[in-house]
Write an enzyme that holds these catalytic residues in place. Structure first.
Site, PDB file in Angstrom:
ATOM      1  N   ASP A 141     -14.949 -61.798  -7.041  1.00  0.00           N
ATOM      2  CA  ASP A 141     -14.807 -61.829  -8.493  1.00  0.00           C
ATOM      3  C   ASP A 141     -14.051 -63.102  -8.863  1.00  0.00           C
ATOM      4  O   ASP A 141     -12.840 -63.193  -8.691  1.00  0.00           O
ATOM      5  CB  ASP A 141     -14.049 -60.581  -8.951  1.00  0.00           C
ATOM      6  CG  ASP A 141     -13.785 -60.585 -10.459  1.00  0.00           C
ATOM      7  OD1 ASP A 141     -14.089 -61.596 -11.122  1.00  0.00           O
ATOM      8  OD2 ASP A 141     -13.272 -59.569 -10.961  1.00  0.00           O
ATOM      9  N   LYS A 185     -14.201 -67.092 -20.538  1.00  0.00           N
ATOM     10  CA  LYS A 185     -12.894 -67.465 -20.001  1.00  0.00           C
ATOM     11  C   LYS A 185     -12.865 -68.923 -19.557  1.00  0.00           C
ATOM     12  O   LYS A 185     -11.829 -69.414 -19.104  1.00  0.00           O
ATOM     13  CB  LYS A 185     -12.537 -66.573 -18.811  1.00  0.00           C
ATOM     14  CG  LYS A 185     -12.345 -65.096 -19.179  1.00  0.00           C
ATOM     15  CD  LYS A 185     -11.678 -64.328 -18.040  1.00  0.00           C
ATOM     16  CE  LYS A 185     -12.018 -62.865 -18.046  1.00  0.00           C
ATOM     17  NZ  LYS A 185     -11.187 -62.054 -18.932  1.00  0.00           N
ATOM     18  N   CYS A 231      -6.568 -54.025 -17.904  1.00  0.00           N
ATOM     19  CA  CYS A 231      -7.733 -53.465 -17.196  1.00  0.00           C
ATOM     20  C   CYS A 231      -7.485 -53.401 -15.695  1.00  0.00           C
ATOM     21  O   CYS A 231      -8.386 -53.670 -14.896  1.00  0.00           O
ATOM     22  CB  CYS A 231      -9.002 -54.271 -17.465  1.00  0.00           C
ATOM     23  SG  CYS A 231      -9.526 -54.159 -19.171  1.00  0.00           S
ATOM     24  N   HIS A 249      -9.485 -55.857 -11.285  1.00  0.00           N
ATOM     25  CA  HIS A 249      -9.858 -55.544 -12.660  1.00  0.00           C
ATOM     26  C   HIS A 249     -10.799 -54.322 -12.615  1.00  0.00           C
ATOM     27  O   HIS A 249     -11.572 -54.172 -11.672  1.00  0.00           O
ATOM     28  CB  HIS A 249     -10.582 -56.765 -13.232  1.00  0.00           C
ATOM     29  CG  HIS A 249     -10.844 -56.709 -14.709  1.00  0.00           C
ATOM     30  ND1 HIS A 249     -11.905 -56.021 -15.245  1.00  0.00           N
ATOM     31  CD2 HIS A 249     -10.192 -57.274 -15.752  1.00  0.00           C
ATOM     32  CE1 HIS A 249     -11.899 -56.176 -16.567  1.00  0.00           C
ATOM     33  NE2 HIS A 249     -10.866 -56.916 -16.904  1.00  0.00           N
ATOM     34  N   GLN A 272     -11.208 -65.209 -12.763  1.00  0.00           N
ATOM     35  CA  GLN A 272      -9.950 -65.913 -13.028  1.00  0.00           C
ATOM     36  C   GLN A 272      -9.784 -67.176 -12.185  1.00  0.00           C
ATOM     37  O   GLN A 272      -8.767 -67.856 -12.311  1.00  0.00           O
ATOM     38  CB  GLN A 272      -8.752 -64.976 -12.787  1.00  0.00           C
ATOM     39  CG  GLN A 272      -8.686 -63.772 -13.710  1.00  0.00           C
ATOM     40  CD  GLN A 272      -8.381 -64.115 -15.166  1.00  0.00           C
ATOM     41  OE1 GLN A 272      -7.988 -65.239 -15.491  1.00  0.00           O
ATOM     42  NE2 GLN A 272      -8.566 -63.150 -16.049  1.00  0.00           N
TER      43      GLN A 272
HETATM   44  C1  LIG Z   1     -10.414 -60.577 -12.631  1.00  0.00           C
HETATM   45  C2  LIG Z   1     -11.389 -60.213 -13.699  1.00  0.00           C
HETATM   46  N1  LIG Z   1     -12.578 -59.715 -13.357  1.00  0.00           N
HETATM   47  C3  LIG Z   1     -13.507 -59.383 -14.270  1.00  0.00           C
HETATM   48  C4  LIG Z   1     -13.273 -59.549 -15.612  1.00  0.00           C
HETATM   49  C5  LIG Z   1     -14.321 -59.112 -16.582  1.00  0.00           C
HETATM   50  O1  LIG Z   1     -14.872 -60.168 -17.309  1.00  0.00           O
HETATM   51  P1  LIG Z   1     -15.837 -59.787 -18.508  1.00  0.00           P
HETATM   52  O2  LIG Z   1     -15.055 -58.863 -19.410  1.00  0.00           O
HETATM   53  O3  LIG Z   1     -16.166 -61.052 -19.183  1.00  0.00           O
HETATM   54  O4  LIG Z   1     -17.016 -59.094 -17.917  1.00  0.00           O
HETATM   55  C6  LIG Z   1     -12.032 -60.077 -16.028  1.00  0.00           C
HETATM   56  C7  LIG Z   1     -11.708 -60.321 -17.443  1.00  0.00           C
HETATM   57  O5  LIG Z   1     -11.438 -59.476 -18.258  1.00  0.00           O
HETATM   58  C8  LIG Z   1     -11.071 -60.408 -15.048  1.00  0.00           C
HETATM   59  O6  LIG Z   1      -9.883 -60.896 -15.391  1.00  0.00           O
END
Ligand SMILES: Cc1ncc(COP(=O)(O)O)c(C=O)c1O
Ligand SMILES: Cc1ncc(COP(=O)(O)O)c(C=O)c1O
Lengths: 152, 412, 412, 152
Positions: free
Chosen positions: C203, C229, C369, C125, C206
């Site tokens: 990270d 999430k 993203c 991401h 997910q």
């Molecule tokens: C794998 C992953 N990392 C990071 C994020 C970022 O999360 P957030 O937008 O809540 O900071 C997301 C979600 O959009 C994600 O799917």
């Protein structure tokens, strides 16, 4: 009043007439403790001879609870062996966190600190003097500590 | 509910569920400088958002996501209008503190050189001191503090000398002191700082919730504030800034939402304001803050100021009745915002706060995240009472009565 | 409500107000990888917090403030336990993105030297790419990407060569890909990266919402995730890290709450975890996240995983019925989390998402993203369906039927 | 169906049978536009002679709306004066934001884009080709722009 368990007469008495207040001329050990959340301060001078607290004095600035507690701590610690002083500190910690009853022989007037357990925002105030004492003392030796636990 | 003739406290109070809790005493809440209470339209807007249109914003094709995006961006527009700016200059952060860090890190790390000076004041909240200290430590810049005089006013003479003699790159100053209540002449400060080419940042955490504030009228480059002190939720703050400042800045936090393109070789940034919003934003919180701004606007910020000025004047008079009590900061309520700090001889602020709490009165005791000011004042703590729209004279009366009893109790 | 024999979707679904909106069609929400829906216990906990105990935390003497602090810190303890760590190692941020930036800025700015290497992956991401790119640009470090093969798996061979031949200081990798669904072998990656002295960041955005995850069992130094999430509110995320890492780090954001002392000469820091929490934290949001964790724990994370694995397997089979549809990522549902990305020949993902939306089915279309991954896959966008506890086979059936009709519609 | 105003037959027709699709051999001007939110792309070649768009061609990748809109844009712009092309762009912008009715003489088939106004998430898709055209054209001169406004 509802707060009577916090502001007991004996606590107010120690606040108004603190025992062992002042500075030692030639202390064996001095420590300063601060509560970063509120700025309360305790300065503690201690002199130890033959494994026993022979003299101590506290000074500082803070609320009634922190200053009264430092006074009660000084009274309780005065004349105690290092091991007994550590036992008293442990007992106060447990007491204030509501985890054990007070040992009156060890704590003296400080048994009144039991009431603080209901006021989490004041726990640090009440512990300030005791944490300063712990810092000022040599750590209990392992053997002695074991013995101490065994005795309880 | 009409407010033509000023604020009807009883009517407003009915909007705040916590002030109408069942059972127990009435809550006399006098700690709004720490955080404010929330009216049901704010709670309702967030609840409704989650129940009806919750979805992630900006990238969804489906209707729910489009609705969520619309509610989020509409809230931005309303908050922007509230402080006299537009969408491009309105960045949502998690609180005022993050907004100040954003400027300090993103602007400071790239623009401060060894020997450069950041000017702040002795009366700042830690949030407007520590970020500059951290960035100064890394860049070799220095942080200097405008002194505060005995009346709780900034020494502007010191500022002009410093601007003339030092390489001042930033002047970051609070609009209203959270301890002394002083309203600082930030428009005047901005003019002189700008004439030396310094960036001007205003901490509006204690002003935006309580009086009309306009970025354009202040003439500063950036204005920060925080949702939870202005009837809004926790978890959201604002950096309002001129598009020129934001355009010239590299982003701070990197991630989703703030990019135009990302490749393994590097990335390019989204348009303003999104360039400074990384990751999923505080969506429900923005909706809540939008509702808070609507609520305040419905009352009218001039009315809010009027009401609170009167109440502060009343409070200062009433407090003077307490034996020996001294009030810190300006004497004239016209020159102050809501926070009123005071001292009672021989009764420590902690004991004051604890003892009045048993009568249902909430006031703050401590250093108020302003330790440098405490040192200047020569104290370790003060007691502080602070109001918002839901407070009336009855709250002040309850405070004063409780203070009298606390004083007597401790005197024995 | 018993879940001994797995999840009863109908019972759970009743807990989610948005899935029971009055009027209109049933909402078939298949975009939980973007953000999840919230059950009433989460909404209720936040509402109750604001209605009953709202006050600023950590510094108030009065009862209300003590209650607020207690609820906030109790939430921290529950979230910490949920990912197998303790209070000292659990830092609240505004989202997962901020947590990644915290490590990149606070650790990276002080530890990365010119030529040093940060390893991330082609399937990240943007939030796990851009912060490293920004900090690398300022420090002279380089960012290298573990390639993704045709089965959607990381090239671990590439990683071992790189660890052997390059000065790798950080390996930051996603636990579950938000596009491909791939579950990466992060424990194995952590072991090899550690043997070369690199810091390991995972990270978990997910993974944490969907399966049992323990910081200790993964063996990484830091794990980030995000509240919205995992049935929790927006405006809150988590950095869970070993106390050793946090102890050795200077703070990131500076301000109120994170200090021990502040003077005009400099400042000292609060204990862990508060050293990394500057300003008023997301208090109501922490209470909401605590309730979300309670809700997930009541179901049981092993059950959640079991349910979603089965549903993903069912979905992959059902999707295969759609003419020409291809699924990206691993074929075996055992090897994947919830996100399922797919392509339909001659129907652009935007059109897919738009057309199924008219039947009340919410799926995401776009680059998710993850633009570097899109380049690797040779596409500009995919359509993605993703589930959570409230989804059942009926949702999948509705999706597949809508996809068939969308396909026919576009074919004309 | 409810979506019929978005996916009108005429839009689907331009999507399936795009006009002016391809590349010019020797264009006077080429621009590339991308929608960062979704990755849709349009490449546009334009040749202008005597203040008039004499040839243009578009290529790219994206959803039906962005590609159909690029096709309708090409058809509408082909042969137009620079000023009329700018007027058409302004009219599409206003139309898609729900701020003005369509001028069929200027827009031709592109009047069908009116339906996009109800789908904010698709506005950028629909505008992609038109924004590319605006970038490819010389700005309208001040006098001419003033006149243009006056004429409307
Ligand atoms: C794998 C992953 N990392 C990071 C994020 C970022 O999360 P957030 O937008 O809540 O900071 C997301 C979600 O959009 C994600 O799917
Ligand atoms: C003057 C001032 N600045 C900044 C802040 C910080 O606000 P927050 O904690 O919401 O970031 C506060 C409030 O605590 C404040 O009073």
């Amino acid at each position: 009043m509802g707060l009577d368990d916090l502001y007991q007469q004996i606590i107010l008495d120690h606040y108004r007439n603190p025992r062992h207040r002042g500075h030692l001329d030639d202390p064996g050990m001095s420590v300063d403790h601060q509560n970063p959340l509120c700025g309360d301060q305790v300065h503690l001078d201690v002199t130890i001879r033959d494994g026993r607290i022979v003299e101590l004095a506290h000074a500082g600035d803070g609320c009634s609870i922190s200053q009264a507690s430092a006074s009660m701590m000084s009274e309780a610690a005065h004349g105690k062996s290092i091991e007994d002083a550590h036992r008293a500190i442990d007992n106060v910690l447990a007491l204030i966190h509501g985890e054990a009853p007070a040992d009156e022989d060890l704590l003296g007037d400080a048994v009144a600190l039991e009431g603080v357990a209901k006021y989490p925002a004041r726990v640090r105030c009440a512990l300030l003097g005791w944490m300063a004492l712990r810092d000022a003392l040599p750590a209990p030796s392992h053997a002695e500590k074991g013995a101490g636990v065994g005795q309880q | 509910m009409t407010h033509a003739a000023g604020i009807e406290v009883a009517t407003l109070r009915a909007d705040f569920p916590i002030l109408n809790r069942e059972g127990g005493r009435r809550l006399v809440y006098l700690d709004s400088a720490a955080t404010s209470q929330k009216p049901w339209p704010v709670l309702g807007a967030m609840e409704n958002y989650y129940r009806e249109t919750n979805a992630n914003v900006h990238r969804g094709v489906y209707e729910l996501a489009a609705e969520a995006t619309e509610r989020f961006e509409a809230a931005r527009d309303r908050v922007a209008a509230f402080v006299g700016t537009r969408r491009e200059g309105l960045v949502f952060t998690k609180n005022a503190t993050e907004a100040l860090n954003l400027i300090a890190w993103a602007w400071g790390m790239r623009n401060l050189a060894p020997g450069d000076v950041v000017v702040t004041t002795e009366m700042e909240h830690h949030s407007n001191i520590v970020p500059w200290q951290i960035v100064a430590e890394m860049t070799g810049a220095r942080v200097l503090f405008i002194p505060v005089d005995g009346d709780g006013q900034l020494d502007l003479q010191w500022l002009s000398v410093t601007l003339r003699t030092e390489p001042v790159r930033v002047v970051s100053v609070t609009h209203v002191s959270n301890v002394l209540g002083t309203i600082n002449p930030v428009a005047e400060i901005a003019r002189s700082a700008h004439s030396y080419g310094a960036l001007v940042v205003v901490d509006g955490a204690q002003s935006v919730p309580h009086m009309p504030v306009s970025l354009a009228e202040l003439g500063c480059d950036a204005l920060v504030f925080t949702g939870h002190k202005m009837l809004g939720p926790t978890g959201i703050g604002v950096l309002a800034a001129t598009p020129e400042l934001l355009d010239g800045m590299e982003p701070f936090l990197g991630g989703g939402e703030m990019i135009s393109d990302v490749s393994t070789d590097g990335s390019t940034w989204a348009d303003l304001p999104w360039k400074f919003e990384a990751g999923t934003p505080p969506i429900a919180e923005a909706v809540g803050l939008g509702a808070a701004v609507d609520y305040l606007t419905m009352i009218g910020m001039a009315q809010v100021r009027e009401h609170e000025r009167d109440l502060t004047a009343y409070m200062m008079e009433a407090l003077a009745e307490v034996d020996g009590l001294t009030i810190l900061g300006p004497e004239d309520a016209d020159l102050r915002g809501c926070p009123v700090s005071f001292a009672i001889p021989d009764v420590h602020p902690h004991d004051v706060a604890q003892l009045v709490d048993r009568e249902g009165v909430c006031v703050r005791a401590g250093h108020h995240c302003a330790k440098p000011l405490m040192r200047t004042l020569g104290v370790t703590a003060t007691t502080r009472a602070s109001t918002h729209v839901y407070n009336g004279r009855d709250d002040v009366d309850a405070l004063v009565a409780a203070l009298q009893r606390a004083r007597n109790f401790m005197a024995g």
